[in-house]
Design a protein around this motif. Structure first.
Motif, PDB file in Angstrom:
ATOM      1  N   GLU A  20       6.138  -3.200 -10.275  1.00  0.00           N
ATOM      2  CA  GLU A  20       6.825  -2.623 -11.434  1.00  0.00           C
ATOM      3  C   GLU A  20       7.164  -1.144 -11.240  1.00  0.00           C
ATOM      4  O   GLU A  20       7.639  -0.490 -12.156  1.00  0.00           O
ATOM      5  N   GLY A  21       6.880  -0.630 -10.052  1.00  0.00           N
ATOM      6  CA  GLY A  21       7.197   0.765  -9.762  1.00  0.00           C
ATOM      7  C   GLY A  21       6.162   1.763 -10.257  1.00  0.00           C
ATOM      8  O   GLY A  21       6.408   2.966 -10.224  1.00  0.00           O
ATOM      9  N   LYS A  22       5.001   1.286 -10.695  1.00  0.00           N
ATOM     10  CA  LYS A  22       3.933   2.173 -11.174  1.00  0.00           C
ATOM     11  C   LYS A  22       2.939   2.419 -10.050  1.00  0.00           C
ATOM     12  O   LYS A  22       2.648   1.530  -9.248  1.00  0.00           O
ATOM     13  N   MET A  23       2.396   3.626 -10.013  1.00  0.00           N
ATOM     14  CA  MET A  23       1.382   3.953  -9.007  1.00  0.00           C
ATOM     15  C   MET A  23       0.065   3.277  -9.381  1.00  0.00           C
ATOM     16  O   MET A  23      -0.756   3.839 -10.100  1.00  0.00           O
ATOM     17  N   ASN A  24      -0.106   2.059  -8.890  1.00  0.00           N
ATOM     18  CA  ASN A  24      -1.296   1.258  -9.195  1.00  0.00           C
ATOM     19  C   ASN A  24      -2.013   0.753  -7.957  1.00  0.00           C
ATOM     20  O   ASN A  24      -3.053   0.125  -8.073  1.00  0.00           O
ATOM     21  N   LEU A  25      -1.455   0.982  -6.781  1.00  0.00           N
ATOM     22  CA  LEU A  25      -2.024   0.408  -5.567  1.00  0.00           C
ATOM     23  C   LEU A  25      -2.635   1.473  -4.666  1.00  0.00           C
ATOM     24  O   LEU A  25      -2.112   2.580  -4.548  1.00  0.00           O
ATOM     25  N   SER A  26      -3.726   1.104  -4.035  1.00  0.00           N
ATOM     26  CA  SER A  26      -4.422   2.017  -3.118  1.00  0.00           C
ATOM     27  C   SER A  26      -3.937   1.817  -1.694  1.00  0.00           C
ATOM     28  O   SER A  26      -3.194   0.865  -1.390  1.00  0.00           O
ATOM     29  N   LEU A  27      -4.387   2.672  -0.819  1.00  0.00           N
ATOM     30  CA  LEU A  27      -4.096   2.557   0.607  1.00  0.00           C
ATOM     31  C   LEU A  27      -4.544   1.195   1.131  1.00  0.00           C
ATOM     32  O   LEU A  27      -3.822   0.547   1.885  1.00  0.00           O
ATOM     33  N   LEU A  28      -5.723   0.748   0.704  1.00  0.00           N
ATOM     34  CA  LEU A  28      -6.226  -0.547   1.151  1.00  0.00           C
ATOM     35  C   LEU A  28      -5.379  -1.691   0.604  1.00  0.00           C
ATOM     36  O   LEU A  28      -5.145  -2.675   1.303  1.00  0.00           O
ATOM     37  N   ASP A  29      -4.909  -1.560  -0.633  1.00  0.00           N
ATOM     38  CA  ASP A  29      -4.075  -2.602  -1.235  1.00  0.00           C
ATOM     39  C   ASP A  29      -2.782  -2.825  -0.466  1.00  0.00           C
ATOM     40  O   ASP A  29      -2.281  -3.941  -0.398  1.00  0.00           O
ATOM     41  N   VAL A  30      -2.211  -1.736   0.080  1.00  0.00           N
ATOM     42  CA  VAL A  30      -0.922  -1.842   0.783  1.00  0.00           C
ATOM     43  C   VAL A  30      -1.090  -1.929   2.296  1.00  0.00           C
ATOM     44  O   VAL A  30      -0.117  -1.901   3.035  1.00  0.00           O
ATOM     45  N   ASN A  31      -2.352  -2.034   2.746  1.00  0.00           N
ATOM     46  CA  ASN A  31      -2.652  -2.103   4.179  1.00  0.00           C
ATOM     47  C   ASN A  31      -2.049  -0.908   4.920  1.00  0.00           C
ATOM     48  O   ASN A  31      -1.475  -1.049   6.001  1.00  0.00           O
ATOM     49  N   GLY A  32      -2.194   0.279   4.313  1.00  0.00           N
ATOM     50  CA  GLY A  32      -1.670   1.502   4.907  1.00  0.00           C
ATOM     51  C   GLY A  32      -2.613   2.098   5.938  1.00  0.00           C
ATOM     52  O   GLY A  32      -3.766   1.679   6.063  1.00  0.00           O
ATOM     53  N   SER A  33      -2.111   3.076   6.654  1.00  0.00           N
ATOM     54  CA  SER A  33      -2.884   3.774   7.685  1.00  0.00           C
ATOM     55  C   SER A  33      -3.037   5.246   7.317  1.00  0.00           C
ATOM     56  O   SER A  33      -2.362   5.739   6.421  1.00  0.00           O
ATOM     57  N   ILE A  34      -3.894   5.922   8.044  1.00  0.00           N
ATOM     58  CA  ILE A  34      -4.151   7.343   7.821  1.00  0.00           C
ATOM     59  C   ILE A  34      -3.914   8.106   9.117  1.00  0.00           C
ATOM     60  O   ILE A  34      -4.385   7.696  10.184  1.00  0.00           O
ATOM     61  N   LEU A  35      -3.197   9.215   8.996  1.00  0.00           N
ATOM     62  CA  LEU A  35      -3.074  10.193  10.085  1.00  0.00           C
ATOM     63  C   LEU A  35      -3.851  11.412   9.619  1.00  0.00           C
ATOM     64  O   LEU A  35      -3.444  12.101   8.685  1.00  0.00           O
ATOM     65  N   SER A  36      -5.002  11.650  10.214  1.00  0.00           N
ATOM     66  CA  SER A  36      -5.936  12.694   9.787  1.00  0.00           C
ATOM     67  C   SER A  36      -5.850  13.899  10.724  1.00  0.00           C
ATOM     68  O   SER A  36      -6.026  13.765  11.933  1.00  0.00           O
ATOM     69  N   ILE A  37      -5.588  15.069  10.117  1.00  0.00           N
ATOM     70  CA  ILE A  37      -5.398  16.300  10.881  1.00  0.00           C
ATOM     71  C   ILE A  37      -6.378  17.357  10.380  1.00  0.00           C
ATOM     72  O   ILE A  37      -6.409  17.667   9.181  1.00  0.00           O
ATOM     73  N   SER A  38      -7.176  17.921  11.268  1.00  0.00           N
ATOM     74  CA  SER A  38      -8.059  19.021  10.863  1.00  0.00           C
ATOM     75  C   SER A  38      -7.211  20.273  10.655  1.00  0.00           C
ATOM     76  O   SER A  38      -6.293  20.545  11.425  1.00  0.00           O
ATOM     77  N   GLN A  39      -7.526  21.023   9.575  1.00  0.00           N
ATOM     78  CA  GLN A  39      -6.723  22.211   9.284  1.00  0.00           C
ATOM     79  C   GLN A  39      -7.576  23.264   8.567  1.00  0.00           C
ATOM     80  O   GLN A  39      -7.661  23.282   7.340  1.00  0.00           O
ATOM     81  N   PHE A  40      -8.174  24.155   9.350  1.00  0.00           N
ATOM     82  CA  PHE A  40      -9.024  25.190   8.778  1.00  0.00           C
ATOM     83  C   PHE A  40      -8.249  26.144   7.883  1.00  0.00           C
ATOM     84  O   PHE A  40      -8.819  26.782   6.996  1.00  0.00           O
ATOM     85  N   THR A  41      -6.937  26.241   8.065  1.00  0.00           N
ATOM     86  CA  THR A  41      -6.144  27.189   7.275  1.00  0.00           C
ATOM     87  C   THR A  41      -6.093  26.817   5.797  1.00  0.00           C
ATOM     88  O   THR A  41      -5.660  27.630   4.979  1.00  0.00           O
TER      89      THR A  41
END
Length: 145
Positions: free
Chosen positions: A59-80
């Motif tokens: 329905e176009g509403k923000m109701n789904l999580s990363l796990l729900d959509v089988n998404g991935s994560i690109l994790s970047i360390s950033q001390f700034t």
């Protein structure tokens, strides 16, 4: 910890012109660690990240999580992310954790995200990186522990 979450259609990180991590649909995380971060901070944020409902449902509403959509994560360390520019013209980074502590927390976060079912790609801690991604929405959320 301070984490900037950007919902992405795709993303990649390069070190010395070489791709070291890449994702399709998911999150690009910019991860900052401060001196007093502990295991409980890392656990709280890992849980929050994988369950944050910022993907659209049918329905176009923000109701789904990363796990729900089988998404991935690109994790970047950033001390700034802990740069303080309130005084003068050059930020100080006194609130950023020392590299050994920051690396430990960053790696633990990535481990917990994987244990919670997320596919996680990373940059290289302490290296100069080029991050290239398409922000989807745009949707950007800042989390702090």
């Amino acid at each position: 910890m301070r984490i900037v979450i950007q919902r992405a259609k795709r993303g990649k990180v390069l070190v010395n012109n070489e791709v070291v991590g890449a994702i399709e649909k998911g999150f690009v995380l910019l991860v900052g660690v401060t001196h007093d971060d502990e295991e409980k901070d890392v656990e709280y944020l890992a849980d929050k990240i994988v369950n944050l409902r910022i993907f659209e449902d049918e329905e176009g509403k923000m109701n789904l999580s990363l796990l729900d959509v089988n998404g991935s994560i690109l994790s970047i360390s950033q001390f700034t992310l802990y740069g303080d520019a309130r005084k003068g013209r050059r930020p100080n980074f006194m609130n950023a954790a020392k590299p050994d502590k920051a690396k430990q927390c960053y790696e633990r976060l990535n481990q917990l995200l994987r244990e919670k079912g997320a596919h996680v790609e990373t940059g290289l801690f302490g290296e100069m990186m080029e991050v290239d991604f398409i922000n989807d929405g745009p949707v950007t959320i800042i989390l702090e522990s």
